[in-house]
Design a protein around this motif. Structure first.
Motif, mmCIF file in Angstrom:
data_model
loop_
_atom_site.group_PDB
_atom_site.id
_atom_site.type_symbol
_atom_site.label_atom_id
_atom_site.label_comp_id
_atom_site.label_asym_id
_atom_site.label_seq_id
_atom_site.Cartn_x
_atom_site.Cartn_y
_atom_site.Cartn_z
ATOM 1 N N ALA A 17 0.808 -1.227 0.000
ATOM 2 C CA ALA A 17 0.000 0.000 0.000
ATOM 3 C C ALA A 17 0.838 1.272 0.000
ATOM 4 O O ALA A 17 0.290 2.373 0.049
ATOM 5 C CB ALA A 17 -0.932 -0.001 1.221
ATOM 6 N N HIS A 18 2.173 1.138 -0.078
ATOM 7 C CA HIS A 18 2.996 2.335 0.124
ATOM 8 C C HIS A 18 4.331 2.249 -0.622
ATOM 9 O O HIS A 18 5.321 1.781 -0.082
ATOM 10 C CB HIS A 18 3.213 2.504 1.632
ATOM 11 C CG HIS A 18 3.853 3.797 2.028
ATOM 12 N ND1 HIS A 18 3.903 4.218 3.342
ATOM 13 C CD2 HIS A 18 4.474 4.767 1.312
ATOM 14 C CE1 HIS A 18 4.523 5.379 3.416
ATOM 15 N NE2 HIS A 18 4.889 5.733 2.196
ATOM 16 N N VAL A 19 4.324 2.698 -1.891
ATOM 17 C CA VAL A 19 5.578 2.793 -2.646
ATOM 18 C C VAL A 19 5.687 4.175 -3.293
ATOM 19 O O VAL A 19 4.683 4.819 -3.602
ATOM 20 C CB VAL A 19 5.707 1.701 -3.744
ATOM 21 C CG1 VAL A 19 5.566 0.307 -3.155
ATOM 22 C CG2 VAL A 19 4.712 1.920 -4.879
ATOM 23 N N PHE A 102 -6.345 8.279 -1.535
ATOM 24 C CA PHE A 102 -5.714 9.600 -1.373
ATOM 25 C C PHE A 102 -4.625 9.548 -0.331
ATOM 26 O O PHE A 102 -4.639 8.704 0.571
ATOM 27 C CB PHE A 102 -6.757 10.661 -0.992
ATOM 28 C CG PHE A 102 -7.543 11.141 -2.174
ATOM 29 C CD1 PHE A 102 -7.084 12.199 -2.937
ATOM 30 C CD2 PHE A 102 -8.720 10.489 -2.550
ATOM 31 C CE1 PHE A 102 -7.789 12.619 -4.063
ATOM 32 C CE2 PHE A 102 -9.435 10.907 -3.667
ATOM 33 C CZ PHE A 102 -8.969 11.975 -4.421
ATOM 34 N N LYS A 103 -3.684 10.487 -0.474
ATOM 35 C CA LYS A 103 -2.595 10.621 0.479
ATOM 36 C C LYS A 103 -2.567 12.043 0.991
ATOM 37 O O LYS A 103 -2.694 12.995 0.219
ATOM 38 C CB LYS A 103 -1.269 10.317 -0.237
ATOM 39 C CG LYS A 103 0.004 10.736 0.501
ATOM 40 C CD LYS A 103 0.312 9.827 1.672
ATOM 41 C CE LYS A 103 1.659 10.139 2.329
ATOM 42 N NZ LYS A 103 2.794 9.525 1.675
ATOM 43 N N CYS A 104 -2.405 12.161 2.294
ATOM 44 C CA CYS A 104 -2.302 13.483 2.899
ATOM 45 C C CYS A 104 -1.031 13.536 3.740
ATOM 46 O O CYS A 104 -0.848 12.716 4.639
ATOM 47 C CB CYS A 104 -3.549 13.737 3.741
ATOM 48 S SG CYS A 104 -3.510 15.273 4.644
ATOM 49 N N LEU A 137 -2.505 8.552 5.606
ATOM 50 C CA LEU A 137 -1.882 9.721 6.232
ATOM 51 C C LEU A 137 -0.445 9.482 6.631
ATOM 52 O O LEU A 137 -0.127 8.482 7.283
ATOM 53 C CB LEU A 137 -2.692 10.109 7.478
ATOM 54 C CG LEU A 137 -4.101 10.528 7.074
ATOM 55 C CD1 LEU A 137 -5.115 9.778 7.885
ATOM 56 C CD2 LEU A 137 -4.268 12.012 7.144
ATOM 57 N N HIS A 138 0.396 10.433 6.214
ATOM 58 C CA HIS A 138 1.721 10.541 6.814
ATOM 59 C C HIS A 138 1.467 11.336 8.103
ATOM 60 O O HIS A 138 1.351 12.564 8.071
ATOM 61 C CB HIS A 138 2.680 11.271 5.869
ATOM 62 C CG HIS A 138 4.037 11.497 6.449
ATOM 63 N ND1 HIS A 138 5.192 11.042 5.856
ATOM 64 C CD2 HIS A 138 4.430 12.123 7.581
ATOM 65 C CE1 HIS A 138 6.230 11.390 6.596
ATOM 66 N NE2 HIS A 138 5.792 12.052 7.652
ATOM 67 N N ALA A 139 1.326 10.607 9.220
ATOM 68 C CA ALA A 139 0.859 11.223 10.462
ATOM 69 C C ALA A 139 2.024 11.693 11.335
ATOM 70 O O ALA A 139 2.424 11.037 12.288
ATOM 71 C CB ALA A 139 -0.037 10.244 11.217
ATOM 72 N N LEU A 193 -0.033 5.508 7.783
ATOM 73 C CA LEU A 193 1.155 4.991 7.115
ATOM 74 C C LEU A 193 2.308 4.836 8.093
ATOM 75 O O LEU A 193 2.337 5.471 9.143
ATOM 76 C CB LEU A 193 1.568 5.953 5.992
ATOM 77 C CG LEU A 193 0.533 6.152 4.888
ATOM 78 C CD1 LEU A 193 0.808 7.453 4.143
ATOM 79 C CD2 LEU A 193 0.531 4.978 3.920
ATOM 80 N N HIS A 194 3.268 4.063 7.707
ATOM 81 C CA HIS A 194 4.549 3.881 8.399
ATOM 82 C C HIS A 194 4.534 4.123 9.915
ATOM 83 O O HIS A 194 5.218 5.009 10.424
ATOM 84 C CB HIS A 194 5.682 4.646 7.713
ATOM 85 C CG HIS A 194 5.440 6.083 7.318
ATOM 86 N ND1 HIS A 194 4.755 6.976 8.101
ATOM 87 C CD2 HIS A 194 5.835 6.765 6.211
ATOM 88 C CE1 HIS A 194 4.746 8.146 7.482
ATOM 89 N NE2 HIS A 194 5.379 8.048 6.343
ATOM 90 N N ILE A 195 3.781 3.286 10.622
ATOM 91 C CA ILE A 195 3.747 3.364 12.089
ATOM 92 C C ILE A 195 5.102 2.877 12.622
ATOM 93 O O ILE A 195 5.547 1.773 12.307
ATOM 94 C CB ILE A 195 2.603 2.506 12.659
ATOM 95 C CG1 ILE A 195 1.260 3.100 12.211
ATOM 96 C CG2 ILE A 195 2.688 2.425 14.187
ATOM 97 C CD1 ILE A 195 0.064 2.257 12.580
ATOM 98 N N VAL A 239 15.209 7.856 7.636
ATOM 99 C CA VAL A 239 13.895 7.628 7.036
ATOM 100 C C VAL A 239 12.874 8.352 7.895
ATOM 101 O O VAL A 239 13.084 8.548 9.092
ATOM 102 C CB VAL A 239 13.595 6.103 6.943
ATOM 103 C CG1 VAL A 239 13.621 5.430 8.306
ATOM 104 C CG2 VAL A 239 12.291 5.810 6.226
ATOM 105 N N ASN A 240 11.800 8.783 7.268
ATOM 106 C CA ASN A 240 10.698 9.408 8.013
ATOM 107 C C ASN A 240 9.520 8.467 8.064
ATOM 108 O O ASN A 240 9.100 7.994 7.020
ATOM 109 C CB ASN A 240 10.242 10.696 7.320
ATOM 110 C CG ASN A 240 11.261 11.799 7.439
ATOM 111 O OD1 ASN A 240 12.066 11.832 8.347
ATOM 112 N ND2 ASN A 240 11.227 12.704 6.489
ATOM 113 N N PRO A 241 8.957 8.249 9.246
ATOM 114 C CA PRO A 241 9.492 8.568 10.564
ATOM 115 C C PRO A 241 10.740 7.730 10.833
ATOM 116 O O PRO A 241 10.989 6.768 10.118
ATOM 117 C CB PRO A 241 8.361 8.161 11.508
ATOM 118 C CG PRO A 241 7.217 7.752 10.669
ATOM 119 C CD PRO A 241 7.688 7.556 9.288
HETATM 120 ZN ZN ZN Z 1 5.514 9.420 4.736
#
Ligand code: ZN
Ligand code: NCD
Ligand code: ZN
Length: 434
Positions: A17-19, A102-104, A137-139, A193-195, A239-241
């Motif tokens: 789900a995230h590339v 969507f991405k926020c 979400l990039h939270a 995303l990316h927890i 890398v973020n986070p």
């Molecule tokens: Zn991100």
């Protein structure tokens, strides 16, 4: 010609789900051919690609450029549209144009996309909720992170651990909570995303208990590295986070097992070697490739007893298929039954070598990792895109947008028994139905 699968295991292809595939705009880092070749090699049959390209996928014109670039794809893909401060009038048109989600960006990231105000997020959530598409979400909270980084830079911190210090885990809970409130209010479906920390699991659990349609992912690097990586690897691990301390890593494994974290994605974020191997942490670009190594790394964990094979399939395929409306998976009864398949050799040993990766971004923190369990063949809708660990070059262009695949006529199964109906929850999935 015969095909022998003796001793191999057949899994539904992974859905990542995230590339980030970088085209258009940053093709020296990656493009759609190299990025989806990496997916095919990694047993990944569907990817969801992020909008922080140049131009960002914020308008219909930009979406058209990305769709053109994606014509080279080896595997199926969903395109993310951007939800930003200034494109609320574009959201409906992006949906009409075929975005899958969507991405926020609530936190700052590669591409310097400004994060939207909470007001704009609320409006965007309302619009998107009407169509049922999920918002990822990039939270992280951009203002807090920027301030913190500025202070550390002013203090002269140049060591790799300064990156971890610049983004404290507890701050990310603010962004997760705020996104969950907006989702609860508007009925939007959201995905975190990316927890990277145990802290983020608290608001995630809380939102789930309140009935918010919220899912979450973590990535192999958070499961396999801890703070020692800053000493061992230096700026490459930026890398973020950030990769965090051991206790966070343990909490993430717990979260995977108790269902708080729904899926594994990679945040495949290739950069040029020169951009990654800067001597000062602040000058290294954030992220590294991951789509090609995820399955082998996680199957290694299965072999080590950290995860069951069933759990792995749920985390890498079933859960993302459900969350992003591919369930029934692109019209199939269960994920993989439309012949999106990874055939894996659970006993095969390999060493990850950056230079052998198909991604253009050759710098990976997984360089030299010994893996046990690798995908040996990948099929997308019944066609080999990787066979005997070799890319099928001619399969470039076989990959299709999931919104197009879903619109194709499906043969009705002749006998749908009660069990099957229960598994598939009746008939159709989320996307497309509103
Ligand atoms: Zn991100
Ligand atoms: C990503 C990138 O390079 O596009 N980098 C990263 O460190 N994760 C962006 C992102 O996911 O925030
Ligand atoms: Zn990302």
């Amino acid at each position: 010609e015969t095909f022998d699968a003796t001793g191999l295991h057949l899994l539904p292809g992974a859905i990542d789900a995230h590339v980030h595939y970088r085209e258009p705009g940053y093709t020296h880092k990656e493009d759609w051919r190299t990025g989806t070749a990496a997916a095919a090699m990694g047993g990944v049959t569907t990817v969801f690609e992020m909008p922080n390209t140049n131009p960002p996928t914020a308008t219909v014109e930009a979406l058209r450029l990305k769709q053109k670039a994606a014509e080279k794809a080896y595997v199926d893909f969903g395109l993310y549209g951007l939800l930003a401060e200034d494109n609320l009038d574009q959201l409906e048109a992006l949906i009409e144009g075929g975005v899958a989600a969507f991405k926020c960006f609530m936190g700052n990231t590669f591409g310097n996309l400004p994060s939207p105000s909470t007001g704009a997020m609320l409006e965007g959530f309302e619009i998107i909720a009407r169509h049922g598409l999920r918002i990822s979400l990039h939270a992280e909270t951009a203002s807090i992170m920027a301030l913190r980084q500025k202070k550390l830079m002013e203090a002269g911190r140049t060591d790799p651990l300064a990156h971890l210090a610049s983004r404290p885990a507890v701050v990310a809970t603010e962004a997760v909570s705020r996104a969950a409130v907006l989702a609860e209010w508007t009925g939007a479906r959201i995905h975190i995303l990316h927890i990277s920390s145990g802290d983020e699991l608290r608001p995630l659990r809380d939102a789930k208990a309140r009935g918010v349609d919220i899912t979450g992912e973590t990535c192999p690097h958070y499961l396999l590295f801890d703070e020692n990586a800053y000493t061992d690897l230096g700026p490459i691990i930026r890398v973020n986070p950030p990769v965090r301390e051991k206790h966070h890593q343990r909490a993430l494994w717990e979260g995977l097992k108790d269902g708080t974290i729904d899926m594994i994605a990679t945040d495949h974020a290739p950069h040029d070697p020169e951009e990654k191997t800067r001597e000062v942490i602040w000058r290294a670009d954030c992220g590294f490739p991951g789509v090609e190594t995820q399955m082998a790394l996680m199957l290694t964990q299965v072999n080590a007893g950290s995860l069951s094979l069933t759990d792995y399939v749920r985390l890498s395929s079933t859960a993302p298929a459900k969350a992003f409306g591919l369930f029934p998976h692109k019209g199939a009864l269960v994920p993989g039954s439309d012949a999106d398949i990874a055939i894996v050799d659970l006993g095969r040993r390999e060493t990850i070598r950056a230079e052998a990766l198909h991604s253009r971004g050759k710098i990976t923190p997984f360089e030299g990792f010994e893996v046990v369990g690798v995908p040996v063949h990948t099929l997308v809708r019944g066609r080999f895109v990787m066979r005997d660990r070799k890319l099928i070059e001619e399969a470039t262009g076989w990959g299709l947008s999931v919104t197009r695949v879903q619109a194709m006529p499906k043969p009705e199964p002749r006998h749908v028994d009660e069990t099957t109906a229960a598994i598939t929850g009746g008939k159709s999935g989320q996307a497309g139905s509103s």
